[in-house]
Design a protein around this motif. Structure first.
Motif, PDB file in Angstrom:
ATOM      1  N   LEU A 188      45.489  11.110   3.115  1.00  0.00           N
ATOM      2  CA  LEU A 188      44.878  12.355   3.587  1.00  0.00           C
ATOM      3  C   LEU A 188      43.570  12.024   4.293  1.00  0.00           C
ATOM      4  O   LEU A 188      42.801  11.173   3.836  1.00  0.00           O
ATOM      5  CB  LEU A 188      44.633  13.289   2.398  1.00  0.00           C
ATOM      6  N   ALA A 189      43.352  12.704   5.395  1.00  0.00           N
ATOM      7  CA  ALA A 189      42.066  12.583   6.108  1.00  0.00           C
ATOM      8  C   ALA A 189      41.571  13.987   6.432  1.00  0.00           C
ATOM      9  O   ALA A 189      42.371  14.917   6.578  1.00  0.00           O
ATOM     10  CB  ALA A 189      42.231  11.765   7.376  1.00  0.00           C
ATOM     11  N   TYR A 190      40.226  14.120   6.547  1.00  0.00           N
ATOM     12  CA  TYR A 190      39.693  15.443   6.850  1.00  0.00           C
ATOM     13  C   TYR A 190      38.589  15.324   7.906  1.00  0.00           C
ATOM     14  O   TYR A 190      37.947  14.282   8.068  1.00  0.00           O
ATOM     15  CB  TYR A 190      39.136  16.118   5.586  1.00  0.00           C
ATOM     16  N   ARG A 196      33.523  13.480   8.655  1.00  0.00           N
ATOM     17  CA  ARG A 196      34.917  13.078   8.537  1.00  0.00           C
ATOM     18  C   ARG A 196      35.060  12.142   7.347  1.00  0.00           C
ATOM     19  O   ARG A 196      34.084  11.541   6.879  1.00  0.00           O
ATOM     20  CB  ARG A 196      35.424  12.412   9.808  1.00  0.00           C
ATOM     21  N   GLY A 197      36.313  11.991   6.832  1.00  0.00           N
ATOM     22  CA  GLY A 197      36.505  11.120   5.684  1.00  0.00           C
ATOM     23  C   GLY A 197      37.963  11.063   5.261  1.00  0.00           C
ATOM     24  O   GLY A 197      38.858  11.560   5.955  1.00  0.00           O
ATOM     25  N   GLY A 198      38.192  10.429   4.115  1.00  0.00           N
ATOM     26  CA  GLY A 198      39.561  10.255   3.639  1.00  0.00           C
ATOM     27  C   GLY A 198      40.154   8.935   4.094  1.00  0.00           C
ATOM     28  O   GLY A 198      39.434   7.981   4.416  1.00  0.00           O
ATOM     29  N   ASP A 199      41.477   8.882   4.144  1.00  0.00           N
ATOM     30  CA  ASP A 199      42.193   7.644   4.496  1.00  0.00           C
ATOM     31  C   ASP A 199      42.330   7.513   6.010  1.00  0.00           C
ATOM     32  O   ASP A 199      43.450   7.499   6.553  1.00  0.00           O
ATOM     33  CB  ASP A 199      43.580   7.639   3.835  1.00  0.00           C
ATOM     34  N   LEU A 200      41.189   7.419   6.684  1.00  0.00           N
ATOM     35  CA  LEU A 200      41.204   7.365   8.147  1.00  0.00           C
ATOM     36  C   LEU A 200      41.914   6.127   8.665  1.00  0.00           C
ATOM     37  O   LEU A 200      42.667   6.187   9.647  1.00  0.00           O
ATOM     38  CB  LEU A 200      39.768   7.422   8.680  1.00  0.00           C
ATOM     39  N   ASP A 201      41.683   4.990   8.021  1.00  0.00           N
ATOM     40  CA  ASP A 201      42.297   3.747   8.486  1.00  0.00           C
ATOM     41  C   ASP A 201      43.813   3.783   8.309  1.00  0.00           C
ATOM     42  O   ASP A 201      44.573   3.353   9.193  1.00  0.00           O
ATOM     43  CB  ASP A 201      41.707   2.549   7.733  1.00  0.00           C
ATOM     44  N   ARG A 202      44.269   4.283   7.149  1.00  0.00           N
ATOM     45  CA  ARG A 202      45.711   4.316   6.875  1.00  0.00           C
ATOM     46  C   ARG A 202      46.424   5.249   7.849  1.00  0.00           C
ATOM     47  O   ARG A 202      47.593   5.033   8.176  1.00  0.00           O
ATOM     48  CB  ARG A 202      45.972   4.759   5.436  1.00  0.00           C
ATOM     49  N   LEU A 203      45.736   6.279   8.300  1.00  0.00           N
ATOM     50  CA  LEU A 203      46.333   7.199   9.259  1.00  0.00           C
ATOM     51  C   LEU A 203      46.011   6.816  10.702  1.00  0.00           C
ATOM     52  O   LEU A 203      46.347   7.558  11.638  1.00  0.00           O
ATOM     53  CB  LEU A 203      45.850   8.632   8.991  1.00  0.00           C
ATOM     54  N   ASN A 204      45.351   5.660  10.852  1.00  0.00           N
ATOM     55  CA  ASN A 204      45.043   5.126  12.182  1.00  0.00           C
ATOM     56  C   ASN A 204      44.212   6.122  13.005  1.00  0.00           C
ATOM     57  O   ASN A 204      44.472   6.343  14.193  1.00  0.00           O
ATOM     58  CB  ASN A 204      46.343   4.781  12.923  1.00  0.00           C
ATOM     59  N   LEU A 205      43.206   6.717  12.347  1.00  0.00           N
ATOM     60  CA  LEU A 205      42.358   7.721  12.993  1.00  0.00           C
ATOM     61  C   LEU A 205      40.973   7.126  13.271  1.00  0.00           C
ATOM     62  O   LEU A 205      40.007   7.357  12.548  1.00  0.00           O
ATOM     63  CB  LEU A 205      42.243   8.961  12.105  1.00  0.00           C
ATOM     64  N   ASN A 206      40.851   6.348  14.346  1.00  0.00           N
ATOM     65  CA  ASN A 206      39.553   5.796  14.737  1.00  0.00           C
ATOM     66  C   ASN A 206      38.675   6.870  15.375  1.00  0.00           C
ATOM     67  O   ASN A 206      37.442   6.794  15.317  1.00  0.00           O
ATOM     68  CB  ASN A 206      39.754   4.638  15.726  1.00  0.00           C
ATOM     69  N   LEU A 207      39.301   7.819  16.001  1.00  0.00           N
ATOM     70  CA  LEU A 207      38.608   8.928  16.644  1.00  0.00           C
ATOM     71  C   LEU A 207      39.172  10.231  16.088  1.00  0.00           C
ATOM     72  O   LEU A 207      40.306  10.259  15.616  1.00  0.00           O
ATOM     73  CB  LEU A 207      38.799   8.874  18.163  1.00  0.00           C
ATOM     74  N   PRO A 208      38.397  11.317  16.128  1.00  0.00           N
ATOM     75  CA  PRO A 208      37.059  11.462  16.710  1.00  0.00           C
ATOM     76  C   PRO A 208      35.958  11.028  15.734  1.00  0.00           C
ATOM     77  O   PRO A 208      36.131  11.087  14.525  1.00  0.00           O
ATOM     78  CB  PRO A 208      36.978  12.965  16.981  1.00  0.00           C
ATOM     79  N   LEU A 209      34.851  10.640  16.321  1.00  0.00           N
ATOM     80  CA  LEU A 209      33.665  10.280  15.549  1.00  0.00           C
ATOM     81  C   LEU A 209      32.746  11.494  15.446  1.00  0.00           C
ATOM     82  O   LEU A 209      32.887  12.452  16.213  1.00  0.00           O
ATOM     83  CB  LEU A 209      32.940   9.123  16.240  1.00  0.00           C
ATOM     84  N   PRO A 210      31.790  11.469  14.532  1.00  0.00           N
ATOM     85  CA  PRO A 210      30.810  12.561  14.477  1.00  0.00           C
ATOM     86  C   PRO A 210      30.139  12.763  15.833  1.00  0.00           C
ATOM     87  O   PRO A 210      29.715  11.808  16.486  1.00  0.00           O
ATOM     88  CB  PRO A 210      29.822  12.086  13.419  1.00  0.00           C
ATOM     89  N   GLY A 211      30.078  14.005  16.260  1.00  0.00           N
ATOM     90  CA  GLY A 211      29.521  14.343  17.571  1.00  0.00           C
ATOM     91  C   GLY A 211      30.574  14.518  18.640  1.00  0.00           C
ATOM     92  O   GLY A 211      30.323  15.144  19.679  1.00  0.00           O
ATOM     93  N   ASP A 212      31.774  13.955  18.424  1.00  0.00           N
ATOM     94  CA  ASP A 212      32.856  14.132  19.392  1.00  0.00           C
ATOM     95  C   ASP A 212      33.468  15.532  19.257  1.00  0.00           C
ATOM     96  O   ASP A 212      33.452  16.138  18.183  1.00  0.00           O
ATOM     97  CB  ASP A 212      33.972  13.108  19.157  1.00  0.00           C
ATOM     98  N   GLU A 228      30.410  26.749   8.392  1.00  0.00           N
ATOM     99  CA  GLU A 228      29.730  26.159   9.551  1.00  0.00           C
ATOM    100  C   GLU A 228      30.621  26.100  10.780  1.00  0.00           C
ATOM    101  O   GLU A 228      30.139  25.897  11.887  1.00  0.00           O
ATOM    102  CB  GLU A 228      29.243  24.746   9.207  1.00  0.00           C
ATOM    103  N   GLY A 229      31.937  26.217  10.584  1.00  0.00           N
ATOM    104  CA  GLY A 229      32.852  26.088  11.716  1.00  0.00           C
ATOM    105  C   GLY A 229      34.287  26.029  11.244  1.00  0.00           C
ATOM    106  O   GLY A 229      34.863  27.028  10.806  1.00  0.00           O
ATOM    107  N   TYR A 230      34.856  24.794  11.298  1.00  0.00           N
ATOM    108  CA  TYR A 230      36.271  24.651  10.944  1.00  0.00           C
ATOM    109  C   TYR A 230      36.492  23.384  10.107  1.00  0.00           C
ATOM    110  O   TYR A 230      35.738  22.410  10.218  1.00  0.00           O
ATOM    111  CB  TYR A 230      37.147  24.582  12.203  1.00  0.00           C
ATOM    112  N   GLY A 231      37.535  23.447   9.300  1.00  0.00           N
ATOM    113  CA  GLY A 231      37.972  22.273   8.557  1.00  0.00           C
ATOM    114  C   GLY A 231      39.376  21.900   8.981  1.00  0.00           C
ATOM    115  O   GLY A 231      40.246  22.770   9.190  1.00  0.00           O
ATOM    116  N   LEU A 232      39.612  20.601   9.120  1.00  0.00           N
ATOM    117  CA  LEU A 232      40.939  20.097   9.491  1.00  0.00           C
ATOM    118  C   LEU A 232      41.351  19.036   8.474  1.00  0.00           C
ATOM    119  O   LEU A 232      40.630  18.053   8.267  1.00  0.00           O
ATOM    120  CB  LEU A 232      40.905  19.478  10.899  1.00  0.00           C
ATOM    121  N   ILE A 233      42.488  19.243   7.842  1.00  0.00           N
ATOM    122  CA  ILE A 233      43.045  18.253   6.906  1.00  0.00           C
ATOM    123  C   ILE A 233      44.373  17.766   7.467  1.00  0.00           C
ATOM    124  O   ILE A 233      45.227  18.566   7.873  1.00  0.00           O
ATOM    125  CB  ILE A 233      43.249  18.864   5.501  1.00  0.00           C
TER     126      ILE A 233
END
Length: 338
Positions: free
Chosen positions: A22-24, A36-52, A94-99
Motif C-alpha cells: 500500500l502507498a499513499y 507520501r509514504g507506504g510501500d513506494l518502492d514495492r509499487l515502483n512509485l518514484n514519482l510524484p515527489l512532494p511539491g509535484d 487540506e485537500g485530497y488523499g490517494l491510497i
C-alpha cells in the motif's frame, strides 16, 4: 470516529490488506503532493515527489480532481509500470488523499478466470460441432424426405435412453478439457451403434443419449434394432474402459432403459435446422427405466420384450415401481455379466 488503539489498527490492516502493498499520497486542493509514504518502492512509485502535481505524475489521475463525490474507488487500474492497483481517492481537511493498494494478485486471478471462460466457450463450440455431426443438416434432410406432418403424427417406435454411471462424480475431480475429451470418446462409442442399427440420435444431454428406432426406413423390427444397439453400447463402453490406465475411468459403465409404443412425432425448427420432438408414455417409461438401471444393466418394457424374438432369452422378468407411473410394472433386465 473514535481513535483506535494500535492492536485494533494492526488487526484491521492484516485482515483487509494481508501482504498487499500500500502507498499513499496527501495533496493540497490544487493537487500538489504534501506527503507520501507506504510501500513506494514495492509499487515502483518514484514519482510524484512532494511539491509535484499528482495529475502530472500519475496519468490515471487526469480528470479525477477536483473530486465531486464523497470518495472514489476504482479497482485494478493498470499503472505505467504494468502493476495493477486499486485506487481510493477521498477528500481531506487540506485537500485530497490517494491510497494505492497492490491489486496484481486480483488482476492475475481475473485474467485466469477470463482464460478459463474463454476455454469453456471454445469447448462449448467444439461440443456444438460434434452434436451437429449427428443432429445437423444430414438429419434435417432425412426428416424433410420423410414428409412428417408439421403438426405431429402418431407412430409406433422404440426409444432408448443411455447414461454413463458415475460420470458426474468423475468429472468433478478433473479439468474441463480432460472431461470433455473423455466424454467425446464415450459418446462416440455410444452413438455409433445407433447409426449402425438404423436409429436416430434424438438428444445428447451431457453424458446421456436418447435414441429412437422405427423412424428412418430400414425394413427391420425396431425392437430388435434397439436391443442390438443396447448390447453394442454396453460392450463398447466396457472395451473403452479396459484400455484406460485410470481405474476410476475404467470403472465407468452405462445404464440403459428401453421402451416401445405409440408416440406423437412432430418436426420443430427451420428448414436449415430441423429435429423431431417425441412425446408419449413410452418416452417417459424409457427414461424411468434408465434411471433404475444399474451400471451395465439394460431394462426393457414388456412391449419391447414381446417383440424381441430370440433376444428375449437374455432378459429376466422383474417388477418395478417407477416415479410418475401408477402401480408396479412388468419389466425385463439384462445384466452386464450375461
Amino acid at each position: 470516529m473514535a481513535k483506535l488503539p494500535p492492536p485494533v489498527l494492526k488487526y484491521i490492516y492484516a485482515q483487509f490488506l494481508g501482504d498487499q502493498s500500500l502507498a499513499y499520497f496527501l495533496t493540497d486542493r490544487q493537487g500538489k503532493v504534501i506527503e507520501r509514504g507506504g510501500d513506494l518502492d514495492r509499487l515502483n512509485l518514484n514519482l510524484p515527489l512532494p511539491g509535484d502535481t499528482i495529475t502530472d505524475a500519475l496519468l490515471f489521475m487526469e480528470g479525477l480532481l477536483p473530486l465531486d463525490t464523497p470518495s472514489l474507488q476504482i479497482p485494478c487500474v493498470k499503472m505505467e509500470s504494468d502493476l495493477s492497483v486499486d485506487v481510493h481517492l477521498f477528500p481531506t481537511s487540506e485537500g485530497y488523499g490517494l491510497i494505492l493498494v497492490d491489486a496484481t494478485r486480483t488482476e492475475n486471478k481475473r485474467v485466469r478466470l477470463q482464460q478459463k471462460a474463454n476455454e469453456l466457450v471454445l469447448l462449448r463450440e467444439k461440443h456444438a460441432r460434434i452434436i451437429n455431426q449427428y443432429l445437423g443438416k444430414g438429419l434435417a434432410e432425412q426428416l424433410l424426405d420423410l414428409n412428417f406432418n408439421q403438426s405431429g403424427e402418431r407412430k409406433k417406435i422404440a426409444i432408448l435412453f443411455a447414461d454413463i454411471r458415475g460420470f458426474t462424480q468423475y468429472a468433478e475431480q478433473r479439468d474441463a478439457g480432460q472431461v470433455f475429451d473423455m466424454l467425446n470418446e464415450y459418446l462416440s462409442v455410444m452413438i455409433q451403434p445407433v447409426l449402425e442399427e438404423g436409429g436416430m440420435v434424438d438428444k445428447i444431454i451431457g453424458d446421456a443419449v436418447m435414441a429412437i428406432f422405427g423412424i428412418l426406413p430400414s425394413g427391420f423390427n425396431p425392437a430388435v434394432q434397439v436391443l442390438h444397439t443396447a448390447f453394442k453400447v454396453i460392450e463398447n463402453v466396457k472395451l473403452l474402459g479396459s484400455k484406460c490406465a485410470d481405474p476410476h475411468r475404467a470403472a465407468l459403465q452405462v445404464g440403459i432403459g428401453i421402451a416401445s409404443g405409440e408416440v406423437i412425432l412432430g418436426i420443430l425448427g427451420t428448414r436449415e435446422r430441423r429435429t423431431l420432438s417425441v412425446i408419449g408414455h413410452s418416452v417417459n417409461l424409457a427414461s424411468r427405466l434408465e434411471k433404475q438401471a444399474r451400471p451395465g444393466q439394460i431394462i426393457i418394457d414388456k412391449t419391447t420384450y414381446n417383440a424381441a424374438g430370440q433376444l428375449r432369452e437374455a432378459f429376466t422378468p422383474v417388477q418395478l415401481k417407477l416415479k410418475g407411473i401408477r402401480g408396479p410394472i412388468n419389466a425385463f433386465v439384462r445384466d452386464s455379466a450375461w
